[in-house]
Write a protein that holds these residues in place. Sequence first.
Motif, mmCIF file in Angstrom:
data_model
loop_
_atom_site.group_PDB
_atom_site.id
_atom_site.type_symbol
_atom_site.label_atom_id
_atom_site.label_comp_id
_atom_site.label_asym_id
_atom_site.label_seq_id
_atom_site.Cartn_x
_atom_site.Cartn_y
_atom_site.Cartn_z
ATOM 1 N N PRO A 1 87.411 -73.513 75.527
ATOM 2 C CA PRO A 1 85.949 -73.511 75.580
ATOM 3 C C PRO A 1 85.290 -73.948 74.285
ATOM 4 C CG PRO A 1 86.817 -71.270 75.513
ATOM 5 C CD PRO A 1 87.981 -72.175 75.741
ATOM 6 N N SER A 2 85.964 -73.844 73.146
ATOM 7 C CA SER A 2 85.341 -74.257 71.891
ATOM 8 C C SER A 2 85.557 -75.734 71.585
ATOM 9 C CB SER A 2 85.873 -73.422 70.724
ATOM 10 O OG SER A 2 85.603 -72.062 70.947
ATOM 11 N N GLU B 1 78.305 -79.326 57.197
ATOM 12 C CA GLU B 1 77.363 -78.251 57.473
ATOM 13 C C GLU B 1 78.087 -76.964 57.890
ATOM 14 O OE1 GLU B 1 73.638 -77.726 60.487
ATOM 15 O OE2 GLU B 1 74.080 -79.756 59.732
ATOM 16 N N ARG B 2 78.967 -77.083 58.874
ATOM 17 C CA ARG B 2 79.648 -75.877 59.369
ATOM 18 C C ARG B 2 80.908 -75.555 58.576
ATOM 19 N NH1 ARG B 2 80.409 -76.590 65.684
ATOM 20 N NH2 ARG B 2 81.328 -78.565 64.961
ATOM 21 N N GLU B 3 81.515 -76.593 57.946
ATOM 22 C CA GLU B 3 82.740 -76.372 57.163
ATOM 23 C C GLU B 3 82.689 -77.275 55.941
ATOM 24 O OE1 GLU B 3 86.180 -78.027 57.217
ATOM 25 O OE2 GLU B 3 87.513 -76.301 57.089
ATOM 26 N N TRP B 4 83.524 -78.322 55.881
ATOM 27 C CA TRP B 4 83.470 -79.269 54.769
ATOM 28 C C TRP B 4 83.731 -80.667 55.315
ATOM 29 C CZ3 TRP B 4 85.480 -74.378 53.920
ATOM 30 C CH2 TRP B 4 84.901 -73.649 52.860
ATOM 31 N N ARG C 1 82.986 -77.326 69.335
ATOM 32 C CA ARG C 1 81.748 -76.644 69.665
ATOM 33 C C ARG C 1 81.464 -75.549 68.638
ATOM 34 N NH1 ARG C 1 79.721 -77.033 74.913
ATOM 35 N NH2 ARG C 1 81.730 -77.655 75.765
ATOM 36 N N SER C 2 82.507 -74.868 68.219
ATOM 37 C CA SER C 2 82.375 -73.893 67.134
ATOM 38 C C SER C 2 83.563 -74.088 66.204
ATOM 39 C CB SER C 2 82.356 -72.463 67.683
ATOM 40 O OG SER C 2 83.571 -72.194 68.338
ATOM 41 N N VAL C 3 83.452 -73.586 64.989
ATOM 42 C CA VAL C 3 84.525 -73.773 64.003
ATOM 43 C C VAL C 3 85.297 -72.474 63.791
ATOM 44 C CG1 VAL C 3 85.053 -74.392 61.598
ATOM 45 C CG2 VAL C 3 83.295 -75.661 62.859
#
Lengths: 334, 334
Positions: free
Chosen positions: B32-33, B291-294, B327-329
Amino acid sequence: MHPLTRRAALAVSAAPLLLASIRASAQSDPLPSWHDGAVKQAIVSFVSRVAREGGTDFVPPAERIAVFDNDGTLWAEQPLYFQFAFALDQVRTLAPQNPEWSGRPPIKAVLDGDLAALAASGERGAAEILTATHAGMTTDAFAASVAGWLASARHPRFGRPYERLVYQPQLELLNFLRSNGFKTFIVSGGGVEFIRVWAEKAYGIPPEQVVGSSGSVRFRQAGNGAPELVKEPKVEFVDDGPGKPVGINRFIGRRPILAFGNSDGDLDMLQWTAAGPGARFAAILHHTDAEREWAYDRQSHIGRLDKALDEASAKGWTVVDMKRDWRSVFPSEP
Amino acid sequence: MHPLTRRAALAVSAAPLLLASIRASAQSDPLPSWHDGAVKQAIVSFVSRVAREGGTDFVPPAERIAVFDNDGTLWAEQPLYFQFAFALDQVRTLAPQNPEWSGRPPIKAVLDGDLAALAASGERGAAEILTATHAGMTTDAFAASVAGWLASARHPRFGRPYERLVYQPQLELLNFLRSNGFKTFIVSGGGVEFIRVWAEKAYGIPPEQVVGSSGSVRFRQAGNGAPELVKEPKVEFVDDGPGKPVGINRFIGRRPILAFGNSDGDLDMLQWTAAGPGARFAAILHHTDAEREWAYDRQSHIGRLDKALDEASAKGWTVVDMKRDWRSVFPSEP
C-alpha cells in the motif's frame, strides 16, 4: 456368560483396538531407530520442555537453534574423512590434465598408491592435496565436481554411495527437532563448499544453514564479462575447536540451545552451547560399534574423543553409545 | 419505476457491495505504500511469476533468496551512517572510563565536537573510532551497548529513534516476499554484530539471515571458567563492493534471485544476482526526495550512486524513484 469367558471375549473384541493403539504409538514415535532408554528419554524430554508454551523451560521458536557436527556425528568418517577420499579421487581424475603434478611428492604418492609416502608427507602433504583439488576453479565448477564424485564413488567397506552412510537415527532426530520448531545447522570442520552440495538432499539442511571451514573466494568478471566466484588456494577460516563457537557467532549470530558432536574438535562448541542460560542440551556420539560401524575414541587419529568424553562425564552431558542406543545405524537400502 | 430512478436505486443498493470490494482490494494490496505504476507492477509481476507453480519462471521456494543492502536501502543513512552515529555517541559515553583516549586526536576531536578535525583524520581516524567502540569487549556486552543506544538516541533531523527510520515501503516488500516463499537476507557493508541486535524486530530478519562486515572474534575461557567470545581490534571481512557476492557465497551459499541496493557498493551484488539463469530481479533505490528524506546520488560521500545508476539503465534494472514511487517513506508514528 462365565466371567472368564467374558474377559476373554472382551480381550478378543479389544484386540483390534489395542493393535491399532500400538500401531499408532509406533507411528507416532519420532525416533524409531533409537532404542528406548535414558538417552532417548533425555532427548524427548528436552525437546518437549523447550517447546511447551507456558512451561518454565519454554524457548521461543526463533531461539531454538540446534547445531550438529558433521563427520562422525551425522555421517561416518572412517577409514578417512570422506572429503579427503574425494580429494584423493580428484587427484587421480585430474592428473592427466595436470602433468606438472608428477613432480610434487604428496600428489605422486597418491598417484602411485604409495600410502606410506603419503602418510610421511604429513599435514603439509594433506594441505597440498586439498589445495590442488579445491582451488583454482569457480565455485560452480567445484560444486559440480563434488556432485559428480558422489554419484559414482563407493565407500570401500560398505560399497555404498557416501551419501548413504548418513546415520538414520540422526535423520530422525533432525526431523524431530524441526517438527518442534528448531532450526537445524551443521557446524563442521569440513569444507563448507563441499558439504553444501549434498546436505539439503541428505539431511534437509539448506546451504545457508551450513557452517564450515572455508578457503578464500574472489569475485571477478570472466573473459565474457560474466561475473564469477573463484576459489583461491588460501585457507580463510578453520571451523574446528575454538573456531566452532566463533563460526556459530559469525554465521548464526545466536547461541544454540542444543549441540551434538563426537570428538574433541566439538568440545568448545559444546561448552559454548551448554554455558548459556535456560534449558540446554549437549550430546556426544560415542562410536562403540565395530560390527555395524566402527569403535574408536581416545586413540583415534580421526575423530579423537578424549577430553570431551571426560568433560561430558563431569558435566552430565548426554553420551550416545552407538551400540547400545541405536537400533539401526545407516538407512536401509532401497 | 423510471429507468433512471431504477438505476439510482440499483446504485444505492450496490454501494455497500462496491465499497466492500474496494476495501477488500485495498486490504489485499500487499504494497500500500508503493504508488501504482511501472515499478510496483514490475515487483508484483516478478514475484507472482517465480511463485506460480507450473509457470515457465517458477523457482522452488528453497531457491527464492532475496538480498537487501541495509544503509540507504532498508533504512536511512544521512547525515551519516547510523552505526557511525552510534560510535560517536559511544566515544562520549565511554570517555570517562578511558582517560587515555584524550591523547588520541580523532577521539579528542569527537569529544571536543571539532568536526573539522575529525574530518581531517580521514579513514584512519574513522577506523580508530570504530575500533575503540567496537572491540575489546564480549559480543554480549557489545550487543547490550547497541540496544541501549537505540533505546535512547534520536536522529538529529527527525527526532525519532533510529529504528523508526526504516522505510515503510520496504517493510511491506519484505513481508510480501516472505508471504510468497522468499527467504529475506540483509547483505550490508555495516557491521554484522551491530545490525543483528535490532534487525529481527525492525525487519523480521533473524540474526542468521544477516550478512555484514565483521571484526575478528576470539573464543576464550573467562576468569570464572565460563566460555566467552571477545571482539578483537582487527577487521576480518569487508562486506562491500566485490565483498558482497563473496559474503553471499560464504554465508548463504546460493545465488539470490532478487537483489536490492542503493549505491555503487551494491553493484557487484546486483551483477552477481542478475547474471544467474532464470527469472531475476535487480533493483536500486534512488534517493530523490529532499523533502521527505534526502536527494543524493553521483556526488554523495555517503551512498554514492554513480556507476550502478548507469549500469541499471544499461541493463534495464528497476530503479525506484523515492519521490515518485513511494506514497510514504517512514512508518507513521504510533
